[in-house]
Design a protein around this motif. Structure first.
Motif, PDB file in Angstrom:
ATOM      1  N   LEU A  36       0.852  -1.181   0.000  1.00  0.00           N
ATOM      2  CA  LEU A  36       0.000   0.000   0.000  1.00  0.00           C
ATOM      3  C   LEU A  36       0.888   1.231   0.000  1.00  0.00           C
ATOM      4  O   LEU A  36       1.822   1.324   0.787  1.00  0.00           O
ATOM      5  CB  LEU A  36      -0.875   0.011   1.251  1.00  0.00           C
ATOM      6  N   ARG A  43      -3.406   7.231  -3.477  1.00  0.00           N
ATOM      7  CA  ARG A  43      -3.238   5.936  -2.824  1.00  0.00           C
ATOM      8  C   ARG A  43      -3.137   4.833  -3.888  1.00  0.00           C
ATOM      9  O   ARG A  43      -3.894   4.825  -4.853  1.00  0.00           O
ATOM     10  CB  ARG A  43      -4.433   5.669  -1.922  1.00  0.00           C
ATOM     11  N   ILE A  45      -2.461   0.516  -4.530  1.00  0.00           N
ATOM     12  CA  ILE A  45      -2.330  -0.832  -3.994  1.00  0.00           C
ATOM     13  C   ILE A  45      -1.626  -1.687  -5.038  1.00  0.00           C
ATOM     14  O   ILE A  45      -2.040  -1.706  -6.194  1.00  0.00           O
ATOM     15  CB  ILE A  45      -3.714  -1.463  -3.714  1.00  0.00           C
ATOM     16  N   TRP A  73     -11.263  -0.724  -0.299  1.00  0.00           N
ATOM     17  CA  TRP A  73     -10.869   0.630  -0.681  1.00  0.00           C
ATOM     18  C   TRP A  73     -11.475   0.974  -2.024  1.00  0.00           C
ATOM     19  O   TRP A  73     -10.811   0.865  -3.062  1.00  0.00           O
ATOM     20  CB  TRP A  73      -9.347   0.731  -0.788  1.00  0.00           C
TER      21      TRP A  73
END
Lengths: 87, 355
Positions: A36, A43, A45, A73
């Motif tokens: 992450l 953001r 992943i 998310w």
């Protein structure tokens, strides 16, 4: 004819040996890495899967993971980057 | 021990029907074997036809390009060479699913249908023999072979629903025919009661799983043999030599065969482990000791060790490819040895088998 107190332990241990053998042979060994990142409010992943030996169901596993991530998310815009390795 | 008096009488008419059905099944299996072999030969021919057509197309391309420039000609020739490389590709995918060309095999389809018919006859024979004797149909060499052959055929046909294993058809049907002939010619045994040593409920568990494990070992053995052939062939092709066995293109690659054989072997190994444990428990009940180094016990253990070595070599030693195939083949040879030579020639407590 005679009393053999070893019978029960032998029964239990051989049953356990068989169960253990089955688990070790039939459980697919898979590893997953998830990274992450949080950079300037962006953001991301990243994740990767690794199977021991050939594992034809690894791709399905990857799809499952994707679903879990999407649920955890939810992203406005998705840039997907996934990889599955058989090795 | 006057056990036999208490047993239900043998139904001899049904027993004779069973033998008749067994013979019929063997004949149909023989026909299936021939049709599968013809299918391979035909596939062989249609593959070389496809190849020559592809080559001809390239030649035409070459001729039309020939007038343009020499450089184009050279390129076209390279194209033809690349196409010739593709010729080495497989018609079955690595997941062993049906591909377009592999489903256009009418001969193989007929063979599969006939094999189901043979298996139904065979199953009828096995079941009627069991009913005639009022016991499980695995009490002597004739029955081990005929029931084992039935399991080989049945497992093969069931797997065939999910995977295109028709490339193994001639091997499996040949093996089953051979086993049935061996049973009928080598160990003709009329329907009868079990020898007293085998009259135990353990025969149901111990022997059934042993026969099933052996059937699975036989199937993985076939795959490992094909794997070795395919491996040698792929090496030859990679070295730019001529393809001597074009029909092997119907067979998946060596790696796919190896993985599938491994999966079958893991299942069979667990079953074999159970067989040995159940055998030891039965031995304790019957003879008062779990393990007495009886020849049969020794060889069952040898088989166990060889397959354990195979699994370990693959999992931890990185022994893949031909080396692991050889280990599995040695394991199966031990299974055959244990079943034939040990049962017939070795004096031991397992000398039942009606020999």
């Amino acid at each position: 004819v005679n009393h053999d107190p070893g019978k029960l332990p032998i029964g239990i241990s051989s049953a356990l040996a068989l169960i253990g053998l089955s688990i070790s042979l039939f459980t697919p060994r898979r590893r997953v890495w998830v990274k992450l990142k949080n950079e300037d409010g962006k953001r991301s992943i990243e994740y990767a899967l690794l199977a021991r030996g050939e594992d034809p169901r690894l791709e399905r596993e990857a799809a499952e993971l994707q679903k879990i991530f999407d649920k955890a998310w939810p992203l406005a815009s998705q840039e997907q980057n996934q990889g599955a390795v058989n090795g | 021990m006057d056990n036999a008096g208490a047993l239900a009488p043998i139904n001899e008419t049904l027993g004779e029907y069973s033998q008749l059905f067994m013979l019929l099944a063997a004949m149909v299996y023989g026909v299936v074997f021939i049709i599968f072999a013809l299918d391979l030969a035909k596939t062989n021919k249609s593959i070389s036809e496809m190849d020559s057509q592809a080559l001809k197309r390239d030649e035409e391309l070459l001729v039309s390009a020939g007038s343009a420039a020499v450089g184009t000609k050279a390129r076209a020739r390279r194209g033809a060479a690349a196409r010739a490389d593709n010729v080495g590709e497989h018609i079955v995918t690595y997941k062993m699913e049906y591909t377009q060309l592999s489903s256009k095999r009418p001969m193989a389809r007929i063979a599969v249908v006939l094999m189901w018919l043979a298996a139904v006859l065979h199953g009828g024979a096995v079941v009627s023999r069991a009913m005639a004797a009022h016991r499980v149909p695995w009490g002597n060499m004739y029955e081990f072979l005929s029931t084992g052959a039935f399991l080989v055929a049945l497992v093969y046909l069931l797997v065939l629903i999910f995977k295109d294993l028709r490339f193994m058809g001639s091997f499996i049907s040949g093996l089953v025919t051979l086993m049935l002939c061996g049973a009928t010619i080598g160990f003709p045994t009329p329907v009868g009661h079990l020898v007293p040593a085998l009259q135990s409920p353990w025969i149901v568990i111990h022997v059934s799983i042993a026969v099933l494990a052996s059937a699975l070992f036989a199937i993985s053995f076939a795959m490992n043999v094909l794997q070795l052939i395919q491996h040698a062939r792929m090496n030859r092709l990679a070295a730019g030599q001529k393809d001597k066995l074009p029909f092997m293109r119907v067979v998946p690659g060596a790696g796919a065969l190896e993985n599938f054989a491994y999966r079958i072997n893991t299942i069979a190994f667990v079953m074999w482990t159970f067989t040995v444990i159940a055998g030891a428990i039965w031995a304790e009940a019957a003879w008062g000791r779990y393990w007495g180094w009886d020849p049969k016990e020794v060889w069952s253990f040898v088989i166990w060790v060889v397959y354990a070595g195979y699994l370990h070599a693959r999992a931890t030693g990185g022994w893949t490819g031909p080396r692991s195939a050889w280990l599995s083949i040695i394991g199966f040879l031990c299974v055959v040895f244990n079943f034939t030579i040990v049962n017939i020639f070795f004096d031991g407590l397992h000398s039942y088998a009606g020999v």
